[in-house]
Design an enzyme around this catalytic site. Structure first.
Site, PDB file in Angstrom:
ATOM      1  N   ALA A 126       0.834  -1.201   0.000  1.00 42.75           N
ATOM      2  CA  ALA A 126       0.000   0.000   0.000  1.00 42.75           C
ATOM      3  C   ALA A 126       0.868   1.251   0.000  1.00 42.75           C
ATOM      4  CB  ALA A 126      -0.922  -0.019   1.214  1.00 42.75           C
ATOM      5  N   GLU A 243       9.694  -3.916 -10.034  1.00 39.98           N
ATOM      6  CA  GLU A 243       8.273  -3.812 -10.391  1.00 39.98           C
ATOM      7  C   GLU A 243       8.105  -3.356 -11.841  1.00 39.98           C
ATOM      8  OE1 GLU A 243       4.125  -1.474  -9.178  1.00 39.98           O
ATOM      9  OE2 GLU A 243       5.950  -1.104  -8.006  1.00 39.98           O
TER      10      GLU A 243
END
Length: 388
Positions: A126, A243
């Site tokens: 998050a 990522e």
């Protein structure tokens, strides 16, 4: 087999994974796409097969394999034709778990990494906020020290696995006056009082739960701080390279899947007395798409090799995501066109692929942000260095 990067062991792994996905995942995909929920049994089966542990230490149940096994895992996930299912898997394995492995202490790893590898716990990362988007440094969520705890307030949005995960890896400002240099990373259980989540309705990635998460005076033990206080921004930036490369690999894989399906369709679809793969205009379009895919794929493999060797590839990973996701959108758009009216029908895979692919230039850093990062490196000679 591309012997420059993949060994016979890699290819045996790929074949085993393909068979697993076809048998255990594909029959359920349409149901999960409709319900927006991936049933827990498949997480456990993926864990049992060792797929969540590919890149992680053996002492926590992982396999500690090289990054090309991860490439295979990502590529084959794109070929079940559910961007949402693929995202849920890799967001758990390479977003949440990466932080747990790199910044978590032995106690945190034992509590969270071991069951994550086994598929018994699901994690989410998050970071993104409603008012921040790709501006990580501008986040407003705060973590205020209160004795042996931190009190966390704020919100996050667009969080993959944000609703059904068992734990959250959360970025918050511990020293807001320091800006990006005042950020820290925490891990917390889903049932911690004060955490609430709302499921978001998306254009694509329907199978995955994307959530908006609120933190209302959430009390987190100081022991749940991962790494050093105020070092969070560096940790986040360091893992962004992986990522973004992951999203670049996803892009070439889904484009390849789209083209493979389209070629099979073209070999059977007849018009004016011959199959449409015999028409020069369409053949040349295929030639262009195949060339774009291959160039992206080769670039991604070379960047993977460098990352596997320990190089800090923030520039190259950013380029991979920037160009790869654009290429995938264009290829899938053209493939849908080659199917004609059938491409627009939900019973054919291209409609879902088109929707799922569109998130590529947005998630994990928008293309606009990536262009500025690359411009800073190329024009301003800015150097990004790994966190120490």
């Amino acid at each position: 087999m591309n012997s420059m990067y993949f060994t016979e062991e890699h290819e045996l792994f790929r074949q085993s994974l393909k068979e697993f996905l076809q048998k255990e995942v594909v029959p359920h995909v349409d149901k999960w796409e409709k319900s927006g929920t991936i049933e827990r049994f498949i997480w456990e089966k993926v864990g049992e097969m060792g797929y969540f542990g590919i890149a992680y230490p053996e002492e926590y149940g992982g396999l500690d394999l090289d990054l090309f096994y991860t490439v295979i895992f990502l590529e084959e996930l794109q070929k079940v034709n559910s961007g949402g299912f693929a995202a849920a898997m890799w967001a758990h394995a390479y977003l949440a778990m990466t932080h747990v492995n790199k910044e978590g202490n032995a106690s945190i790893k034992e509590k969270y990494l071991t069951p994550s590898i086994a598929g018994e716990m699901i994690g989410c990362l998050a970071i993104t906020e409603p008012f921040g988007g790709s501006d990580v440094a501008g986040m407003r969520t705060t973590a205020v020290k209160d004795g042996d705890n931190y009190i966390i307030n704020g919100s996050k949005t667009f969080i993959t696995n944000g609703v059904y995960s068992d734990y959250l890896v959360v970025a918050a400002k511990t020293s807001p006056e320091l800006g990006a240099k005042g950020m820290s990373i925490f891990i917390m259980d889903r049932e911690t009082p004060g955490i609430s989540a709302t499921k978001l309705d998306k254009l694509g990635w329907k199978a995955s739960d994307t959530g908006e998460i609120a933190f209302d005076n959430v009390k987190v033990p100081a022991a749940n701080l991962m790494g050093e206080e105020n070092k969070g921004f560096g940790y986040i930036m360091q893992h962004f390279a992986l990522e973004r490369l992951i999203m670049g690999i996803n892009a070439h894989a889904r484009a390849e899947f789209a083209l493979e399906y389209t070629l099979e369709y073209m070999s059977q679809r007849e018009a004016f007395g011959k199959t449409i793969d015999k028409f020069q205009a369409l053949r040349h379009k295929v030639a262009e798409m195949a060339s774009q895919i291959e160039m992206n794929k080769e670039f991604n493999y070379s960047v993977t090799k460098r990352l596997n060797d320990g190089d800090y590839v923030v520039k190259e990973a950013s380029m991979s995501k920037l160009l790869g996701t654009k290429m995938a959108d264009e290829v899938i758009y053209e493939c849908l066109q080659l199917l004609g009216g059938y491409g627009y029908m939900e019973e054919y895979p291209l409609a879902r692929l088109l929707r799922d692919s569109r998130l590529g230039p947005i998630g994990g850093g928008t293309s606009e942000i990536l262009k500025e990062i690359i411009a800073k490196i190329v024009i301003d000679k800015k150097e990004y260095k790994a966190a120490t």
